[in-house]
Motif scaffolding. Structure first.
Motif, PDB file in Angstrom:
ATOM      1  N   ALA A 294       0.835  -1.216   0.000  1.00 13.63           N
ATOM      2  CA  ALA A 294       0.000   0.000   0.000  1.00 13.63           C
ATOM      3  C   ALA A 294       0.861   1.254   0.000  1.00 13.63           C
ATOM      4  CB  ALA A 294      -0.918   0.012   1.206  1.00 13.63           C
ATOM      5  N   GLY A 295       2.170   1.130  -0.078  1.00 15.59           N
ATOM      6  CA  GLY A 295       3.034   2.314  -0.081  1.00 15.59           C
ATOM      7  C   GLY A 295       2.868   3.119   1.193  1.00 15.59           C
ATOM      8  N   VAL A 296       2.541   4.399   1.030  1.00 19.12           N
ATOM      9  CA  VAL A 296       2.391   5.262   2.217  1.00 19.12           C
ATOM     10  C   VAL A 296       0.971   5.268   2.776  1.00 19.12           C
ATOM     11  CG1 VAL A 296       4.255   6.853   1.584  1.00 19.12           C
ATOM     12  CG2 VAL A 296       1.919   7.326   0.834  1.00 19.12           C
ATOM     13  N   LEU A 297       0.042   4.604   2.092  1.00 17.38           N
ATOM     14  CA  LEU A 297      -1.334   4.615   2.619  1.00 17.38           C
ATOM     15  C   LEU A 297      -1.377   3.858   3.934  1.00 17.38           C
ATOM     16  CD1 LEU A 297      -3.659   3.843  -0.443  1.00 17.38           C
ATOM     17  CD2 LEU A 297      -3.188   6.061   0.618  1.00 17.38           C
ATOM     18  N   ASP A 298      -2.089   4.406   4.895  1.00 12.43           N
ATOM     19  CA  ASP A 298      -2.244   3.671   6.159  1.00 12.43           C
ATOM     20  C   ASP A 298      -3.362   2.623   6.024  1.00 12.43           C
ATOM     21  OD1 ASP A 298      -4.512   5.227   6.155  1.00 12.43           O
ATOM     22  OD2 ASP A 298      -4.142   6.181   8.084  1.00 12.43           O
ATOM     23  N   LEU A 305      -9.797   2.037  -0.015  1.00 17.99           N
ATOM     24  CA  LEU A 305      -9.429   1.843  -1.429  1.00 17.99           C
ATOM     25  C   LEU A 305      -9.723   0.408  -1.872  1.00 17.99           C
ATOM     26  CD1 LEU A 305      -8.232   2.706  -4.109  1.00 17.99           C
ATOM     27  CD2 LEU A 305      -5.930   2.411  -3.140  1.00 17.99           C
ATOM     28  N   LEU A 306      -9.365  -0.570  -1.048  1.00 18.52           N
ATOM     29  CA  LEU A 306      -9.634  -1.957  -1.439  1.00 18.52           C
ATOM     30  C   LEU A 306     -11.139  -2.221  -1.498  1.00 18.52           C
ATOM     31  CD1 LEU A 306      -8.472  -4.652  -2.296  1.00 18.52           C
ATOM     32  CD2 LEU A 306      -8.227  -5.289   0.117  1.00 18.52           C
ATOM     33  N   GLY A 307     -11.908  -1.618  -0.582  1.00 24.18           N
ATOM     34  CA  GLY A 307     -13.366  -1.769  -0.624  1.00 24.18           C
ATOM     35  C   GLY A 307     -13.945  -1.248  -1.936  1.00 24.18           C
ATOM     36  N   VAL A 308     -13.455  -0.090  -2.381  1.00 23.70           N
ATOM     37  CA  VAL A 308     -13.918   0.486  -3.651  1.00 23.70           C
ATOM     38  C   VAL A 308     -13.539  -0.439  -4.809  1.00 23.70           C
ATOM     39  CG1 VAL A 308     -13.590   2.411  -5.255  1.00 23.70           C
ATOM     40  CG2 VAL A 308     -13.865   2.866  -2.800  1.00 23.70           C
ATOM     41  N   LEU A 309     -12.298  -0.944  -4.796  1.00 23.11           N
ATOM     42  CA  LEU A 309     -11.828  -1.803  -5.891  1.00 23.11           C
ATOM     43  C   LEU A 309     -12.594  -3.130  -5.925  1.00 23.11           C
ATOM     44  CD1 LEU A 309      -8.066  -0.990  -5.382  1.00 23.11           C
ATOM     45  CD2 LEU A 309      -9.354  -0.496  -7.477  1.00 23.11           C
ATOM     46  N   LEU A 310     -12.902  -3.669  -4.750  1.00 19.58           N
ATOM     47  CA  LEU A 310     -13.668  -4.923  -4.707  1.00 19.58           C
ATOM     48  C   LEU A 310     -15.083  -4.690  -5.244  1.00 19.58           C
ATOM     49  CD1 LEU A 310     -12.517  -6.306  -1.214  1.00 19.58           C
ATOM     50  CD2 LEU A 310     -11.886  -7.218  -3.471  1.00 19.58           C
ATOM     51  N   ALA A 311     -15.661  -3.511  -4.927  1.00 23.23           N
ATOM     52  CA  ALA A 311     -17.003  -3.196  -5.438  1.00 23.23           C
ATOM     53  C   ALA A 311     -16.993  -3.085  -6.959  1.00 23.23           C
ATOM     54  CB  ALA A 311     -17.509  -1.895  -4.817  1.00 23.23           C
ATOM     55  N   GLN A 312     -15.851  -2.721  -7.502  1.00 22.73           N
ATOM     56  CA  GLN A 312     -15.700  -2.619  -8.966  1.00 22.73           C
ATOM     57  C   GLN A 312     -15.399  -3.968  -9.597  1.00 22.73           C
ATOM     58  OE1 GLN A 312     -12.205  -0.251  -9.757  1.00 22.73           O
ATOM     59  NE2 GLN A 312     -13.487   1.330 -10.661  1.00 22.73           N
ATOM     60  N   LYS A 313     -15.149  -4.958  -8.768  1.00 24.90           N
ATOM     61  CA  LYS A 313     -14.652  -6.266  -9.238  1.00 24.90           C
ATOM     62  C   LYS A 313     -13.360  -6.077 -10.055  1.00 24.90           C
ATOM     63  CE  LYS A 313     -19.073  -8.714  -9.173  1.00 24.90           C
ATOM     64  NZ  LYS A 313     -19.283  -8.257  -7.818  1.00 24.90           N
ATOM     65  N   ARG A 316      -6.649  -8.174 -10.402  1.00 31.58           N
ATOM     66  CA  ARG A 316      -5.466  -8.044  -9.548  1.00 31.58           C
ATOM     67  C   ARG A 316      -4.533  -6.956 -10.091  1.00 31.58           C
ATOM     68  NH1 ARG A 316      -2.171 -10.740  -5.621  1.00 31.58           N
ATOM     69  NH2 ARG A 316      -3.939 -12.012  -5.050  1.00 31.58           N
ATOM     70  N   ALA A 317      -4.398  -6.915 -11.406  1.00 26.92           N
ATOM     71  CA  ALA A 317      -3.511  -5.897 -12.008  1.00 26.92           C
ATOM     72  C   ALA A 317      -4.040  -4.495 -11.698  1.00 26.92           C
ATOM     73  CB  ALA A 317      -3.405  -6.120 -13.513  1.00 26.92           C
ATOM     74  N   ASP A 318      -5.345  -4.326 -11.781  1.00 28.33           N
ATOM     75  CA  ASP A 318      -5.918  -3.002 -11.487  1.00 28.33           C
ATOM     76  C   ASP A 318      -5.752  -2.640 -10.013  1.00 28.33           C
ATOM     77  OD1 ASP A 318      -6.608  -2.544 -14.061  1.00 28.33           O
ATOM     78  OD2 ASP A 318      -8.696  -3.174 -13.854  1.00 28.33           O
ATOM     79  N   ILE A 319      -5.862  -3.643  -9.146  1.00 30.20           N
ATOM     80  CA  ILE A 319      -5.678  -3.377  -7.709  1.00 30.20           C
ATOM     81  C   ILE A 319      -4.231  -2.956  -7.449  1.00 30.20           C
ATOM     82  CG2 ILE A 319      -5.693  -4.429  -5.411  1.00 30.20           C
ATOM     83  CD1 ILE A 319      -8.053  -6.176  -6.341  1.00 30.20           C
ATOM     84  N   GLU A 320      -3.302  -3.681  -8.075  1.00 33.78           N
ATOM     85  CA  GLU A 320      -1.881  -3.326  -7.881  1.00 33.78           C
ATOM     86  C   GLU A 320      -1.616  -1.910  -8.402  1.00 33.78           C
ATOM     87  OE1 GLU A 320       0.396  -6.495  -9.617  1.00 33.78           O
ATOM     88  OE2 GLU A 320      -0.126  -7.848  -7.956  1.00 33.78           O
ATOM     89  N   TYR A 321      -2.201  -1.591  -9.560  1.00 33.19           N
ATOM     90  CA  TYR A 321      -1.997  -0.266 -10.146  1.00 33.19           C
ATOM     91  C   TYR A 321      -2.546   0.817  -9.208  1.00 33.19           C
ATOM     92  CZ  TYR A 321      -2.746   3.826 -12.999  1.00 33.19           C
ATOM     93  OH  TYR A 321      -2.762   5.130 -13.444  1.00 33.19           O
ATOM     94  N   ALA A 322      -3.765   0.596  -8.689  1.00 33.55           N
ATOM     95  CA  ALA A 322      -4.407   1.611  -7.837  1.00 33.55           C
ATOM     96  C   ALA A 322      -3.573   1.866  -6.584  1.00 33.55           C
ATOM     97  CB  ALA A 322      -5.819   1.165  -7.465  1.00 33.55           C
ATOM     98  N   PHE A 323      -3.064   0.793  -5.986  1.00 31.68           N
ATOM     99  CA  PHE A 323      -2.257   0.990  -4.771  1.00 31.68           C
ATOM    100  C   PHE A 323      -0.908   1.637  -5.100  1.00 31.68           C
ATOM    101  CE2 PHE A 323      -5.417  -1.608  -2.689  1.00 31.68           C
ATOM    102  CZ  PHE A 323      -5.494  -0.983  -1.454  1.00 31.68           C
ATOM    103  N   ALA A 324      -0.353   1.272  -6.241  1.00 30.30           N
ATOM    104  CA  ALA A 324       0.934   1.897  -6.620  1.00 30.30           C
ATOM    105  C   ALA A 324       0.723   3.393  -6.834  1.00 30.30           C
ATOM    106  CB  ALA A 324       1.478   1.239  -7.884  1.00 30.30           C
ATOM    107  N   ARG A 325      -0.403   3.735  -7.461  1.00 34.36           N
ATOM    108  CA  ARG A 325      -0.655   5.145  -7.790  1.00 34.36           C
ATOM    109  C   ARG A 325      -0.966   5.971  -6.526  1.00 34.36           C
ATOM    110  NH1 ARG A 325      -3.631   7.527 -12.880  1.00 34.36           N
ATOM    111  NH2 ARG A 325      -3.632   9.682 -12.185  1.00 34.36           N
ATOM    112  N   CYS A 326      -1.819   5.428  -5.658  1.00 36.78           N
ATOM    113  CA  CYS A 326      -2.203   6.191  -4.456  1.00 36.78           C
ATOM    114  C   CYS A 326      -1.127   6.126  -3.380  1.00 36.78           C
ATOM    115  CB  CYS A 326      -3.471   5.621  -3.836  1.00 36.78           C
ATOM    116  SG  CYS A 326      -4.943   6.190  -4.626  1.00 36.78           S
ATOM    117  N   GLY A 327      -0.333   5.069  -3.412  1.00 37.24           N
ATOM    118  CA  GLY A 327       0.591   4.840  -2.304  1.00 37.24           C
ATOM    119  C   GLY A 327       1.988   5.375  -2.508  1.00 37.24           C
ATOM    120  N   SER A 328       2.218   6.031  -3.648  1.00 41.09           N
ATOM    121  CA  SER A 328       3.610   6.450  -3.930  1.00 41.09           C
ATOM    122  C   SER A 328       3.759   7.944  -3.868  1.00 41.09           C
ATOM    123  CB  SER A 328       4.027   5.935  -5.305  1.00 41.09           C
ATOM    124  OG  SER A 328       3.179   6.506  -6.281  1.00 41.09           O
ATOM    125  N   ARG A 329       3.160   8.583  -2.875  1.00 45.42           N
ATOM    126  CA  ARG A 329       3.248  10.032  -2.806  1.00 45.42           C
ATOM    127  C   ARG A 329       4.583  10.476  -2.231  1.00 45.42           C
ATOM    128  NH1 ARG A 329      -0.860  13.345  -1.520  1.00 45.42           N
ATOM    129  NH2 ARG A 329       0.513  14.631  -2.711  1.00 45.42           N
TER     130      ARG A 329
END
Ligand code: ASP
Length: 329
Positions: A294-298, A305-313, A316-329
């Protein structure tokens, strides 16, 4: 032309007054009451007031988030210059982050709250509300994403945390500091950049957050089977740089092959490690097994974020991308 600002109210301490002879306070003020506490001459915007709920923020849920998202869309459609949302502080960082992920608009959206209720000396609600209105009216706030305005500071929703139970300075962005502040009634921006990730969920009210497990010394993994039976996802607040005791590492790795397992740190600041340790239970073998950083996300934000991604179904690649993008501030 007089600018329009939409005020969306959810309750919280900023809307709380004495509830009678029980000795405490509870939310009961509506948006118009909050505005009545401001200097009317200095109020340069036409205010459209929407009372979505008048509840303590420990009772907020994704139905409220969905209503807020709807109201923001309506506000944008009627030409609001900005949107201000009042709520309780306890879950402010989660609601603000969820709305930040799910709303795609250049219209500034500012969350604001109070640590001291309206009847207490030095109540901070009116000043915070005034600052939030000034912030969303400032052209430089356009495109900032969701922000939190508290105690004269402006924080990006993805960075901010409640880090004190009672101080008026309870909100901070431990990794990056505030992105701006209010000085003599005007917005001063220090940094603009946010993660910029926007996600769409057909029915935000249906979002369900996955379990969040905080690890401590000698954790025996009693939670692994209950989590597996939910078959959704898991956020771990790991030890230090994102570690688990080696005794439970094989079970965590097995779980990560079955469901999305996201690693955050319980340390409170800094990013989860990716390539320093390779002993069993450390980041290198955990990542190899598919545990997502999750990078810097607590943990609290990763859970949203994972709840939103799971609701989107999401894949795995999209989940990894989302965490990389939000977690690398
Ligand atoms: N302490 C809280 C607040 O600041 C209560 C709540 O979150 O509703 O509003």
């Amino acid at each position: 032309m007089t600018p329009r600002v939409t005020l969306i109210c959810l309750g919280g301490t900023i809307a709380s007054t004495s509830s009678g002879d029980r000795g405490g306070v509870a939310p009961n003020l509506r948006g118009e009451n909050l505005l009545a506490g401001l200097d009317q001459e200095a109020l340069v915007a036409q205010m459209d007031v929407i009372d979505v709920a008048t509840v303590p923020s420990w009772d907020l849920n994704f139905e409220h988030v969905a209503s807020v998202i709807d109201e923001i869309a309506k506000a944008v459609a009627r030409g609001s210059t900005g949107v201000v949302i009042t709520q309780g502080t306890d879950t402010l960082e989660e609601v603000a982050f969820a709305v930040d992920l799910l709303v795609d608009t250049r219209v500034p959206v500012a969350f604001v709250a109070a640590m001291r209720h309206s009847g207490s000396p030095g109540s901070d609600g009116p000043a915070n509300l005034r600052d939030a209105i000034a912030t969303v009216l400032d052209p430089r706030a356009r495109g900032l994403g969701c922000i939190v305005v508290m105690n004269g500071e402006v924080h990006h929703a993805a960075d901010v945390r409640k880090t004190h139970t009672s101080s008026v300075g309870a909100f901070s962005s431990p990794d990056v500091g505030p992105c701006g502040w209010i000085h003599e009634g005007a917005l001063h921006l220090r940094a603009r950049s946010s993660h910029g990730l926007k996600l769409h969920v057909e029915e935000p009210a249906s979002i369900r957050t996955p379990p969040l497990v905080r690890l401590g010394i000698q954790d025996d993994g009693w939670w692994l089977d209950p989590v597996r039976s939910l078959n959704s996802g898991l956020v771990i607040e790991g030890l230090g740089g994102g570690h688990v005791p080696s005794s439970i590492a094989p079970a965590v790795e097995e779980l990560a092959r079955e469901i999305p397992v996201v690693m955050t740190s319980r340390a409170g600041r800094g990013s989860v490690l990716t390539s320093t340790y390779d002993a069993p239970g450390s980041e290198i073998p955990l990542r190899r097994a598919g545990v997502i950083s999750a990078g810097v996300l607590d943990g609290i934000k990763a859970r949203v974020l994972l709840g939103v991604l799971l609701a989107q179904k999401a894949s795995r690649a999209d989940i990894e991308y989302a965490f990389a993008r939000c977690g690398s501030r």
